[in-house]
Design a protein around this motif. Structure first.
Motif, mmCIF file in Angstrom:
data_model
loop_
_atom_site.group_PDB
_atom_site.id
_atom_site.type_symbol
_atom_site.label_atom_id
_atom_site.label_comp_id
_atom_site.label_asym_id
_atom_site.label_seq_id
_atom_site.Cartn_x
_atom_site.Cartn_y
_atom_site.Cartn_z
ATOM 1 N N LEU A 1 -72.389 -24.405 36.369
ATOM 2 C CA LEU A 1 -72.146 -24.510 37.815
ATOM 3 C C LEU A 1 -72.558 -23.256 38.589
ATOM 4 N N GLY A 2 -73.003 -22.236 37.850
ATOM 5 C CA GLY A 2 -73.574 -21.068 38.521
ATOM 6 C C GLY A 2 -72.582 -20.075 39.099
ATOM 7 N N PHE A 3 -71.577 -19.678 38.299
ATOM 8 C CA PHE A 3 -70.745 -18.533 38.696
ATOM 9 C C PHE A 3 -70.507 -17.682 37.451
ATOM 10 N N PHE A 4 -70.071 -16.422 37.670
ATOM 11 C CA PHE A 4 -69.836 -15.528 36.532
ATOM 12 C C PHE A 4 -68.383 -15.606 36.079
ATOM 13 N N VAL A 5 -68.179 -15.458 34.771
ATOM 14 C CA VAL A 5 -66.823 -15.364 34.234
ATOM 15 C C VAL A 5 -66.728 -13.984 33.599
ATOM 16 N N GLU A 6 -65.868 -13.133 34.137
ATOM 17 C CA GLU A 6 -65.838 -11.738 33.682
ATOM 18 C C GLU A 6 -64.487 -11.393 33.052
ATOM 19 N N GLU A 7 -64.554 -10.680 31.922
ATOM 20 C CA GLU A 7 -63.340 -10.335 31.170
ATOM 21 C C GLU A 7 -62.793 -8.970 31.596
ATOM 22 N N TYR A 8 -61.516 -8.945 31.962
ATOM 23 C CA TYR A 8 -60.827 -7.690 32.269
ATOM 24 C C TYR A 8 -59.598 -7.607 31.369
ATOM 25 N N ALA A 9 -59.775 -7.040 30.182
ATOM 26 C CA ALA A 9 -58.665 -6.951 29.222
ATOM 27 C C ALA A 9 -58.928 -5.800 28.266
ATOM 28 N N GLY A 10 -57.861 -5.162 27.774
ATOM 29 C CA GLY A 10 -58.037 -4.038 26.832
ATOM 30 C C GLY A 10 -58.844 -2.949 27.502
ATOM 31 N N SER A 11 -60.018 -2.633 26.915
ATOM 32 C CA SER A 11 -60.848 -1.599 27.552
ATOM 33 C C SER A 11 -62.073 -2.221 28.228
ATOM 34 N N LYS A 12 -62.054 -3.551 28.419
ATOM 35 C CA LYS A 12 -63.202 -4.220 29.065
ATOM 36 C C LYS A 12 -62.982 -4.387 30.560
ATOM 37 N N GLY A 13 -64.068 -4.380 31.320
ATOM 38 C CA GLY A 13 -63.987 -4.567 32.772
ATOM 39 C C GLY A 13 -64.623 -3.406 33.514
ATOM 40 N N ARG A 14 -65.338 -3.719 34.622
ATOM 41 C CA ARG A 14 -66.004 -2.671 35.414
ATOM 42 C C ARG A 14 -65.228 -2.422 36.696
ATOM 43 N N PHE A 15 -65.056 -1.140 37.038
ATOM 44 C CA PHE A 15 -64.346 -0.780 38.280
ATOM 45 C C PHE A 15 -65.226 0.112 39.148
ATOM 46 N N PRO A 16 -65.476 -0.246 40.407
ATOM 47 C CA PRO A 16 -65.198 -1.561 40.990
ATOM 48 C C PRO A 16 -66.116 -2.603 40.357
ATOM 49 N N PRO A 17 -65.773 -3.891 40.472
ATOM 50 C CA PRO A 17 -66.624 -4.913 39.858
ATOM 51 C C PRO A 17 -68.008 -4.946 40.519
ATOM 52 N N THR A 18 -69.000 -5.364 39.767
ATOM 53 C CA THR A 18 -70.370 -5.432 40.296
ATOM 54 C C THR A 18 -70.391 -6.345 41.521
ATOM 55 N N LYS A 19 -71.062 -5.878 42.569
ATOM 56 C CA LYS A 19 -71.177 -6.692 43.788
ATOM 57 C C LYS A 19 -72.335 -7.669 43.579
ATOM 58 N N ARG A 20 -72.040 -8.955 43.625
ATOM 59 C CA ARG A 20 -73.069 -9.969 43.346
ATOM 60 C C ARG A 20 -73.780 -10.410 44.622
ATOM 61 N N ARG A 21 -75.072 -10.768 44.486
ATOM 62 C CA ARG A 21 -75.823 -11.218 45.664
ATOM 63 C C ARG A 21 -75.505 -12.669 45.972
ATOM 64 N N GLU A 22 -75.746 -13.523 44.986
ATOM 65 C CA GLU A 22 -75.629 -14.963 45.229
ATOM 66 C C GLU A 22 -74.354 -15.525 44.609
ATOM 67 N N LYS A 23 -74.286 -15.369 43.276
ATOM 68 C CA LYS A 23 -73.211 -16.040 42.540
ATOM 69 C C LYS A 23 -71.866 -15.360 42.752
ATOM 70 N N LYS A 24 -70.819 -16.137 42.633
ATOM 71 C CA LYS A 24 -69.468 -15.600 42.759
ATOM 72 C C LYS A 24 -68.895 -15.340 41.359
ATOM 73 N N SER A 25 -67.796 -14.592 41.296
ATOM 74 C CA SER A 25 -67.222 -14.236 39.990
ATOM 75 C C SER A 25 -65.810 -14.766 39.829
ATOM 76 N N LEU A 26 -65.525 -15.225 38.623
ATOM 77 C CA LEU A 26 -64.158 -15.556 38.232
ATOM 78 C C LEU A 26 -63.720 -14.437 37.295
ATOM 79 N N TYR A 27 -62.800 -13.591 37.760
ATOM 80 C CA TYR A 27 -62.304 -12.494 36.934
ATOM 81 C C TYR A 27 -61.090 -13.005 36.167
ATOM 82 N N ILE A 28 -61.115 -12.882 34.847
ATOM 83 C CA ILE A 28 -59.946 -13.290 34.060
ATOM 84 C C ILE A 28 -59.358 -12.014 33.461
#
Length: 729
Positions: free
Chosen positions: A36-63
């Motif tokens: 469906l064209g969106f990102f699924v991003e993992e924020y757990a343990g030591s994973k995750g980018r701060f601040p999250p990458t700013k996307r041009r087109e697609k939206k993100s689902l942060y879990i």
């Protein structure tokens, strides 16, 4: 969530209580993202980018886990992007009343409510009572439903009689049946609770969970049940069970827990925090596919991953030594009945005559209320909150901070929770404490002759602590340790850096085995002994401790214990095998696993802490690598594969041996080919691995494209840019 991502074109944050559930959701939702064209991003343990990458087109689902969700919201507020978050979904909302994690969840939601008028919050829970307080705090509508896709029948067992729980009956229960199972005298002695009778009514064709009060009890019960199961059980899915055992041996480098070796052939296993992540994942997969039909488990499974059963048995109305709470009971029995598999689910609580009255109260009383933990969790709660409010410029003077506090869950409950002091006094005290600790500075502004306003701003140390999400009880110790480390940082081995990233909160619970400590000490290289000397710990001191001699020299107990834990971590980094390290230090392998996970998380926190303090520039580059090593703790070639959610060491080794050596290989793999070439990989898992890898690859590619476009774009502050655009207008 899909509506928000696809129709409203906004990002979504989903907050879940545990890392394992985050990973389970990522695996399940990545294929949606790809289609469906969106990102699924993992924020757990030591994973995750701060601040999250700013996307041009697609939206993100942060879990995200509760902690990472908080950091993510902080970074969105700081970069002025909080309005890009259209929806926040919180699962297990009742956790807002549990310890420091509850305080963190409350802070996250309070900040969203205060800073964004467009973000919707949806909280879900099956075990909430005082909903009105939460409604008021979240300014929320309340929806409730008794619907359950599979009917759940609740039973109690006293001696050999089973009663059905029935709210209409006079004493809350009605007679259901007698257990008619022929027990020999030996069996009666070994199994007074009739567990064998209860489980054999459902297994092996259906699945069953037996909740036990303690870890040791889980293992004992699993073994006891297997002693009395007929040999017929060995034949059920025999080949698949042999594969599970071989797999466990592979991931343990030839080691296998003797209990599991005896129970798995019968389709039985224990499940508790003493397992390594790899073992847990393997056993859960085997249970989900019906190879294992019975888990003996602790209450953590009830709140953890999704493993339902036809029948759930509660071995006793206790969790450890404490009597069961209504919430815990509901969580456990909620595992009974599998939608789409079973037509019915049942729970049986086994009790002794002496506990009967208490149990009858348990099953009829309402759920426990949940209360704010913001002030109780002092350093992790209200102080952390004030530091971030001022650091993020959400509220910087006393009146605004007090106004914010009134809007929190604690603010709603202040009349119940505050006895001696008022909310105003607590606010003033906490700000004074932070100022005295050197984390805040107070500026006095005279508005008029009568009116004086106190504004606060954050100090360098304060900003570093809040950016690194460091528990404020330890921030000055961390600063001191890092500062001292600069005087003679030993880089010939990883020991010194590992010491600096060993979590403080685990140190107090550590009781070193002095003989093992001495043995480890005597094997150190000169450079490593130098690290111990810098910390003030000598071989002769440890030797005297090991031989029980009197010690006159005063040595800091916390430093000694922390060094011991860093020896464990250092051995792990060298050998990358939890089993050998747990044997070497005589520690349960689950404890070693938790230490490693904690160190990886803390290492990424220390990295963010150092990024804010110019004097610690040297640590930045070093800690990026160390965090990676601690997160994956495997040979370097397996790391690219383990970046994919759900691929742990055992699976990564199999994939690597089969020729899948990079993220690109996995993203382009055919699930059908994977099933044929990789042992014990179900079609569902193969598809999830491929879609998770594709998702990660898309994310990385998109981030690089963003960077290219950013470089080629005309800067907004370019001289004359504004003029030219108005000319056009």
């Amino acid at each position: 969530m899909l509506q928000e991502l696809l129709c409203s074109r906004k990002d979504v944050l989903m907050i879940l209580p545990y890392v394992a559930i985050v990973q389970e959701k990522i695996s399940g939702l990545s294929s949606f993202g790809i289609e469906l064209g969106f990102f699924v991003e993992e924020y757990a343990g030591s994973k995750g980018r701060f601040p999250p990458t700013k996307r041009r087109e697609k939206k993100s689902l942060y879990i995200a886990t509760i902690e990472k969700g908080h950091s993510l919201v902080n970074s969105l507020i700081e970069t002025g992007r909080i309005d890009s978050l259209g929806l926040v979904v919180v699962d297990e909302l009742h956790m807002i009343g549990e310890g420091s994690r509850g305080a963190i969840l409350e802070m996250t939601l309070a900040k969203i409510l205060y800073t964004s008028k467009t973000t919707q919050i949806i909280g879900m829970s099956a075990t909430l009572n005082n909903v009105e307080d939460l409604q008021k705090f979240l300014q929320a509508e309340y929806y409730t439903s008794q619907f359950r896709p599979v009917e759940l029948k609740e039973y109690l067992k006293i001696n050999d009689t089973i009663y059905e729980i029935d709210s209409k009956a006079e004493n809350g229960m009605t007679f259901s049946r007698f257990l008619n199972y022929k027990y020999s005298d030996t069996l009666k002695k070994m199994d007074p609770d009739h567990l064998v009778a209860l489980v054999t009514e459902v297994i092996p064709n259906y699945s069953c969970l037996v909740f036990c009060p303690s870890k040791k009890n889980c293992e004992n019960v699993a073994e006891m049940i297997c002693k009395f199961l007929s040999k017929e059980y060995l034949k059920h899915k025999e080949k698949e069970k042999c594969e599970v055992i071989n797999n466990l041996k592979n991931i343990g480098n030839g080691n296998l827990c003797p209990v599991l070796k005896r129970t798995i052939p019968f389709g039985v296993a224990y499940h508790h925090s003493g397992l390594t992540s790899d073992e847990r994942k393997l056993l859960e997969e085997a249970y989900s596919t019906g190879v294992l039909c019975l888990f003996t488990c602790t209450s953590t499974l009830a709140a953890g991953v999704n493993l339902p059963a036809r029948r759930v048995i509660l071995r006793a109305p206790y969790v450890a030594m404490e009597f069961l709470k209504r919430n815990q009971y509901k969580q456990m029995i909620g595992r009974a009945g599998r939608a789409g598999i079973d037509t019915i689910g049942e729970s049986i609580l086994i009790l002794q005559e002496k506990d009967k009255q208490q149990v009858l109260e348990l099953i009829t009383r309402p759920l426990e209320n949940c209360y704010s933990r913001l002030v109780q969790e002092f350093t992790k709660g209200i102080q952390t909150l004030f530091l971030s409010l001022i650091g993020l410029k959400i509220a910087t003077n006393l009146d605004d901070i007090y106004c914010f506090m009134n809007g929190t869950f604690f603010g709603v409950q202040q009349k119940i929770l505050l006895k001696e002091k008022s909310l105003w006094e607590i606010t003033v005290e906490s700000l004074r404490y932070l100022t005295e600790k050197g984390l805040l500075q107070k500026d006095t502004i005279c508005k008029s002759e009568e009116e004086v306003q106190h504004n606060f701003h954050i100090t360098q140390l304060g900003r570093a602590s809040f950016k690194g999400t460091i528990d404020l009880a330890y921030c000055d110790i961390l600063y001191r340790d890092l500062k001292k480390g600069l005087e003679g940082l030993v880089l010939e081995s990883l020991l010194h850096l590992t010491y600096l990233t060993t979590p403080y909160d685990l140190v107090s619970q550590c009781n070193p085995d002095w003989m093992i400590y001495f043995r480890q000490f005597s094997q150190l290289s000169p450079a490593e002994q130098n690290v111990a000397a810098i910390l003030g710990v000598s071989e002769s001191f440890i030797g005297k401790k090991a031989s029980g001699q009197a010690i006159r020299k005063k040595v800091d107990k916390d430093v000694v214990n922390r060094l011991y834990l860093s020896f464990v971590l250092y051995s792990l980094l060298k050998e990358t095998n939890i089993w050998t390290v747990s044997e070497k230090f005589n520690m349960p392998r689950g404890y070693v696993q938790n230490l490693l996970t904690g160190a990886a998380s803390f290492s990424s926190c220390v990295l963010h802490f150092c990024e804010e303090l110019e004097e610690f520039w040297v640590y930045r580059a070093l800690l990026v690598e160390l965090t990676k090593k601690l997160t994956y703790c495997v040979k370097a070639e397996l790391i690219p594969l383990m970046e994919v959610t759900g691929v742990l060491e055992g699976r990564a080794k199999q994939l690597y041996s089969a020729g899948y050596k990079s993220l690109m290989h996995l993203a382009n793999a055919n699930p059908e080919v994977l099933i044929r070439t990789i042992d014990h990989l179900s079609r569902r898992q193969a598809k999830q691995i491929v879609s998770s890898a594709k998702m990660l690859l898309h994310e990385k590619a998109e981030a690089l494209q963003e960077e290219v476009e950013e470089l080629l774009r005309l800067p907004s502050d370019f001289p004359g840019v504004v003029a030219s655009s108005t000319d056009k207008a």
